[in-house]
Structure formats: structure tokens, C-alpha cells
Scaffold this motif. Structure first.
Motif, mmCIF file in Angstrom:
data_model
loop_
_atom_site.group_PDB
_atom_site.id
_atom_site.type_symbol
_atom_site.label_atom_id
_atom_site.label_comp_id
_atom_site.label_asym_id
_atom_site.label_seq_id
_atom_site.Cartn_x
_atom_site.Cartn_y
_atom_site.Cartn_z
ATOM 1 N N UNK A 72 0.937 -1.308 0.042
ATOM 2 C CA UNK A 72 0.061 -0.008 0.026
ATOM 3 C C UNK A 72 0.709 1.124 -0.087
ATOM 4 N N UNK A 73 1.976 1.290 0.484
ATOM 5 C CA UNK A 73 2.970 2.399 0.718
ATOM 6 C C UNK A 73 3.148 2.669 -0.686
ATOM 7 N N UNK A 74 3.507 1.753 -1.522
ATOM 8 C CA UNK A 74 4.244 1.913 -2.987
ATOM 9 C C UNK A 74 3.024 2.601 -3.603
ATOM 10 N N UNK A 75 1.889 1.994 -3.669
ATOM 11 C CA UNK A 75 0.649 2.640 -4.329
ATOM 12 C C UNK A 75 0.599 4.178 -3.943
ATOM 13 N N UNK A 76 0.692 4.435 -2.617
ATOM 14 C CA UNK A 76 0.362 5.782 -2.217
ATOM 15 C C UNK A 76 1.684 6.502 -2.678
ATOM 16 N N UNK B 27 -8.627 -7.051 -8.121
ATOM 17 C CA UNK B 27 -7.902 -8.381 -8.187
ATOM 18 C C UNK B 27 -6.597 -8.591 -7.055
ATOM 19 N N UNK B 28 -7.075 -8.336 -5.768
ATOM 20 C CA UNK B 28 -6.127 -8.136 -4.870
ATOM 21 C C UNK B 28 -5.477 -9.746 -4.631
ATOM 22 N N UNK B 29 -6.029 -10.761 -4.915
ATOM 23 C CA UNK B 29 -5.279 -12.148 -4.694
ATOM 24 C C UNK B 29 -4.158 -12.196 -5.809
ATOM 25 N N UNK B 30 -4.741 -11.847 -7.117
ATOM 26 C CA UNK B 30 -3.498 -12.031 -8.013
ATOM 27 C C UNK B 30 -2.431 -10.958 -7.909
ATOM 28 N N UNK B 31 -2.761 -9.962 -7.373
ATOM 29 C CA UNK B 31 -1.560 -8.897 -7.154
ATOM 30 C C UNK B 31 -0.671 -9.279 -6.041
ATOM 31 N N UNK B 32 -1.176 -10.222 -5.136
ATOM 32 C CA UNK B 32 -0.414 -10.611 -3.953
ATOM 33 C C UNK B 32 0.246 -11.723 -4.170
ATOM 34 N N UNK B 44 2.033 -7.689 -7.910
ATOM 35 C CA UNK B 44 1.620 -6.256 -7.820
ATOM 36 C C UNK B 44 2.808 -5.358 -7.870
ATOM 37 N N UNK B 45 3.823 -6.013 -7.287
ATOM 38 C CA UNK B 45 5.076 -5.103 -6.776
ATOM 39 C C UNK B 45 5.693 -5.075 -8.495
ATOM 40 N N UNK B 46 5.744 -5.952 -8.979
ATOM 41 C CA UNK B 46 6.507 -6.369 -10.249
ATOM 42 C C UNK B 46 5.724 -5.412 -11.542
ATOM 43 N N UNK B 47 4.476 -5.301 -11.448
ATOM 44 C CA UNK B 47 3.597 -4.556 -12.339
ATOM 45 C C UNK B 47 3.811 -3.008 -11.789
ATOM 46 N N UNK B 48 3.862 -2.579 -10.645
ATOM 47 C CA UNK B 48 4.207 -1.492 -10.316
ATOM 48 C C UNK B 48 5.392 -0.740 -10.527
#
Lengths: 493, 76
Positions: A72-76, B27-32, B44-48
């Protein structure tokens, strides 16, 4: 009180006052005072722009969010730079070509000057004042915690310094204070990230694994948690972050400090690159706070709970990795961050009062340059005193509500006007006033009826407007009203 | 053509950023989930990070385009 922290604070204040003394000799004309004579380079302005958004929230708030919730910190944190690409693509160059000193100048080029200046100046002052109070409340709380100063004295110290920077040094001093601060902040973040990586032998996998092992939520910290609760909320947050920046008067004013549109575009590029890089670096710092601070009784009171609140995560990390001296340095950087941002806000407010209202609306251009500068400096002092006073009144209010108010009003009332003034020829004065007014009233109403005020502040069971950020409703209404009224009531040729 | 390019660049950026935000919300499950077998980095982190790096490349490319266009105009 920590002696090294105090000494570094004093050294920083002395350095910035030196910059102000140097700048004051070069800020005697109106153009020099408002826009540093248009002689700031693209790289320098890019650093100053990045500094505007690498604020206390980015350096103190985001690591705290990482510590509490991970991903969540990253998104923020993405919010610190997603406004800049839109600015680069759509507004920076055109803004520099059309405007002189303020955001309102750009609107006045195409629309009837008096009504549009009065409306835009009022919206600007609302945005700037609430943004200022949010920064002052955060800054006062930080100084109280770090130096043991009473909140009233802490807010007064910040207020006096920012008034001195703006009244004597104008845009040149404000820009250089921001450049120094941005350089210090980025260097500090890089150093913190480097120290975290050294602690984990440059193994990112080991860092993330340690964070997962130590956080009570376990592997869930690697994915979205509580910050994004619904698709509508996510959409509204994204709208506010990506488009709200383009409506912030103190940010837009910086594009008038460079010599031409090419440098304006280049400065937006530099700001994007620095903001994006900072966001990546904060992933290491953020997960480092979980991996290195969790379970340490010197810094925590329980699982995912920091002593003194989440905003101290990066300061505690500095203490854990670099000791007392590094903590002092990082604390001084955090202080400089607040000072630099509030100085930019004060200057933008002073220019709004003196240039948009006094010179253009009241005196209709018949004022002398000396008169206008006197009004501007007086307005800076009055605005600074108002900022300190309101921060004392609102010191217990959630800082997020104040910042939310400012960004939402900017996104809903000022962004639609700016983008239509630049790209849609039929925009009329009546359309601009109707659209801007709808955005302003809509944002304020939805914010009051939303979860932060209606539920958290006023104690009702459920919000009437379900989304935290009102932009999703207020901005489209502003565009629709501006389109409809412009077509129905066009300006006479 | 030159009038459309800034809007295309803005649309690409908005698609990346809003896609990430709406993906995280729906899609929280996929992102985790871990992005790689046996790894800890999540989808999620990789996409971010990809969105972040993609934005940097997009703005870099846009500045190169602006400089190229400016040089071409100077040569006319």
C-alpha cells in the motif's frame, strides 16, 4: 533534546538565510521577484518541481505506510510523481508560452479578465491556504517531536522563516531553497536505501523475505491491502493524483521561471525522472523499515506500531543504520522539506493577491512596479501569519483531510479550466465560471459528505458520498458545465 | 500529426497508471501472488515497478521527440 539534531538544524537555517540574502539583491524588479527573472534552467527548475512533491508526505508518510501495510505504501508513493507526465505532455510548454507570472494569467489571455481573475484567484487562495495549513500542522508536529518544541513555537518558527525567504528573496530564494532541499532529500533517500542494501548483502529477495517474516500480516504485505477498497475509490484516487497536480498554483508558477517552452518541458521531464526514481528507491527504504525496525523495542510499541506514529519510520531507520548523527541529518532534511514547500505556497499566494487581484482587477494595470511589489511582500507576510494562525486552530485535525481538500479542489475546479483554456477554443467566460464554480462547490460538498469528514470528523454512521476523493464526481461535472454553458453563452467577439 | 502525439503519450501513461490502480482494486489475490516460482516479489510489485519504469521510458522518449522536432524546425 538531541544536540546533533539542533546543530544540523541551525546549520541548515543559516545556509538558507544566506541564500535569501544573496537572492534579495537580485529580486528588486517585479519579474525577478515573481519568476526569478525567467533565468532558472530546465534542470534547476526540474529539481525545484520535484522538491515541491517530494514533500514531508513522501519522505515521512510513505515509509510509515510501508511499515504498516507494505505494498500500500508503494501505491500511495506513486502519487508523488504521476502528475508530472500529464504536465509534460499537455500543459508545461503551452503554459510557459502563454503565461507571465501566475496560473491565472493563462486563463486571462482567452477569457474576460476581471471575472476570471476574481474566480481563479479565490480558488487559488483556497487551495494554497489549505495546502499550507496541512504542511504547517505536519511540520509543527515534527518539530515538536524532534526538538521538544511546543507546537505554537514550532509553527511560529516555520512561519517566520518562510516569511523571511519570500519577502526578501522572492522566487529566486524560494527556488534555490527548494533545489537544495530536493538534492538533500534525494541524496538522503539514496543513502538510506544503500545502507539497507548493505545490511542485506545487496540481496533484494532476502530483504523482502525478512519483511514478510517480521510483519504480522506475513506475505499479504506484498499485495494491496486497505488503502484501495473499491474500484471507484481507486479510480478517484488515480484521477486526483494524476490530474490534481496540474491545478496546483504554486507548482504551475514554477514554469514561468524558465526562459522558454523547451526548458519548461525539460524541467517537467527532470521532475518526472526524479520522482519516478525516488519512488523506486522508497521500495527498498519502505521494506527496510519493516525488516529492520519490527520487533525492536527502541522503535516499536507492538506489531506494525511505531513509537510516536508511522511518520517517524524513515527517521528511526536512519537512527538504526547510521546512528545519532545521521538521524540529526535526516531530521534536518525533513524540516527543510516543510520549509521549502510552505515558502513556495506563500509566494504563489502573494503573487495571486498582488498580481491577479491588486494589479489586474483593482488597479487595472495603473499601479507602479514598486507598489505591486510592496503589496506582494505585505500579502506574503499576511498569508504567513494566517497560515500559522490556522495551523494552531487546526493542529488536531487530520493532516490528510486538509491536503485532500486542497488537491481535490485543484483537480476539480482549476484543472478543467486550465486544460479547456489551452485546448478548447469555444470555452467562454461564462462556461469557465460555471465549470470552475461547479468543480469548487462539488468538491467541497462531496468532501464534507464523504468518509473523512461526515464519518470520521462529524461522527455519523455512514458517509452520504461513499468515496474519499470527490474528484471522480466533481471533475466530470465541472467539464460538463463548462462545455454546456460555453456553447449556450459564448463570449462576444 | 504533431498535435496528436502529446495526447497519445498521455493516453498511454493513463492506461498504465489507471490499469495498475484498478487492477489492484479488483484483483487483490492475483496482485499478492508471487510473480516467480519460489520467489517473494509479488505480481503487484512487479507490475508497479514496470509501470514506473515504463513511464520513465515514455517521458524520455517524448523529450527525445520534442528535441528532434525542435531541431527539424530550426533547420527549416
Amino acid at each position: 533534546m538531541n544536540t546533533s539534531v539542533v546543530l544540523i538544524f541551525v546549520a541548515f537555517i543559516a545556509a538558507t538565510l544566506g541564500i535569501t540574502a544573496w537572492a534579495s539583491r537580485r529580486s528588486q524588479s517585479r519579474k525577478a521577484y515573481y519568476t526569478a527573472g525567467g533565468q532558472i534552467t530546465g534542470t534547476q527548475n526540474g529539481l525545484a518541481l520535484a522538491g515541491d512533491f517530494l514533500s514531508a508526505a513522501a519522505f515521512l508518510g510513505v515509509p510509515g505506510l510501508y511499515f504498516a501495510a507494505g505494498f500500500d505504501g508503494f501505491i500511495y508513493g506513486l502519487g508523488t510523481f504521476v502528475g508530472w507526465p500529464i504536465m509534460l505532455f499537455l500543459t508545461a510548454g503551452k503554459l510557459r508560452s502563454l503565461g507571465r507570472y501566475t496560473l491565472t494569467d493563462v486563463l486571462a489571455v482567452r477569457l474576460k479578465e476581471t471575472p476570471i481573475r476574481i474566480f481563479a484567484a479565490s480558488a487559488n487562495l483556497i487551495v494554497l491556504l489549505f495546502y499550507m495549513v496541512a504542511q504547517m500542522v505536519g511540520g509543527g508536529a515534527l518539530l515538536k517531536l524532534l526538538l521538544g518544541l511546543d507546537f505554537t513555537y514550532a509553527a511560529m518558527l516555520v512561519g517566520v522563516l518562510m516569511i523571511v525567504y519570500v519577502v526578501f528573496g522572492g522566487m529566486l530564494a524560494t527556488t534555490w531553497v527548494q533545489i537544495v532541499k530536493a538534492t538533500l532529500l534525494i541524496s538522503t533517500a539514496l543513502t538510506l536505501a544503500g545502507l539497507v542494501l548493505i545490511a542485506f548483502d545487496f540481496n533484494l529477495g532476502a530483504l523482502f523475505q525478512a519483511a514478510i517474516d517480521k510483519h504480522p500480516a506475513g506475505a499479504a504485505i506484498m499485495g494491496p491491502g486497505n488503502l484501495i477498497t473499491s474500484p471507484l475509490g481507486a479510480f478517484s484516487l488515480a484521477l486526483t493524483s494524476a490530474l490534481g497536480t496540474t491545478g496546483l498554483p504554486h507548482v504551475m508558477m514554477r514554469f514561468f521561471t524558465v526562459p522558454n517552452a523547451k526548458e519548461a518541458n525539460y524541467s517537467a521531464f527532470i521532475a518526472t525522472a526524479l520522482g519516478g526514481g525516488f519512488c523506486l528507491v522508497m521500495i527498498i527504504v519502505g521494506f527496510g523499515t519493516i525488516a529492520l525496525l519490527s520487533g525492536n523495542p527502541d522503535y516499536t510499541t507492538g506489531p506494525a506500531q511505531l513509537k510516536g506514529g508511522g511518520n517517524l519510520a524513515s527517521l528511526y531507520l536512519a537512527d538504526a543504520l547510521g546512528g545519532n548523527l545521521f538521524l540529526g541529518f535526516v531530521a534536518a532534511v525533513a524540516f527543510s522539506t516543510i520549509l521549502a514547500v510552505v515558502s513556495g505556497l506563500t509566494l504563489a499566494a502573494a503573487a495571486t493577491v498582488s498580481h491577479d487581484l491588486y494589479a489586474s482587477v483593482i488597479k487595472k494595470g495603473a499601479q507602479t512596479e514598486r507598489e505591486e511589489l510592496w503589496i506582494s511582500r505585505s500579502a506574503a507576510a499576511v498569508f504567513g501569519v494566517c497560515g500559522v494562525g490556522l495551523s494552531l486552530v487546526f493542529q488536531h485535525l487530520n493532516v490528510n483531510i486538509l491536503a485532500l481538500f486542497a488537491t481535490s479542489v485543484a483537480a476539480s475546479a482549476l484543472f478543467p479550466l486550465l486544460i479547456l483554456a489551452l485546448y478548447w477554443k469555444p470555452l467562454s467566460t461564462a462556461g469557465a465560471l460555471a465549470g470552475g464554480g461547479t468543480g469548487l462547490v462539488g468538491a467541497i460538498t462531496c468532501l464534507i459528505l464523504g468518509p473523512d469528514v461526515w464519518v470520521a470528523l462529524l461522527g455519523h454512521a455512514a458517509p452520504i458520498f461513499p468515496v474519499q476523493y470527490p474528484t471522480v464526481l466533481a471533475m466530470p461535472f465541472a467539464f460538463v458545465m463548462a462545455f454546456a454553458v460555453s456553447l449556450a453563452v459564448p463570449d462576444k467577439k | 500529426m504533431h498535435k496528436v502525439i502529446p495526447w497519445i503519450a498521455a493516453a498511454v501513461f493513463i492506461a498504465m497508471y489507471f490499469g495498475l490502480m484498478l487492477g489492484a482494486a479488483t484483483n487483490k489475490a492475483l496482485f499478492t501472488e508471487p510473480a516467480f516460482d519460489g520467489g517473494v516479489v509479488s505480481v503487484g510489485l512487479l507490475l508497479g515497478v514496470a509501470m514506473n519504469v515504463g513511464t520513465l521510458l515514455l517521458v524520455g522518449g517524448y523529450i527525445v521527440y520534442l528535441n528532434h522536432r525542435s531541431a527539424a524546425q530550426d533547420g527549416l
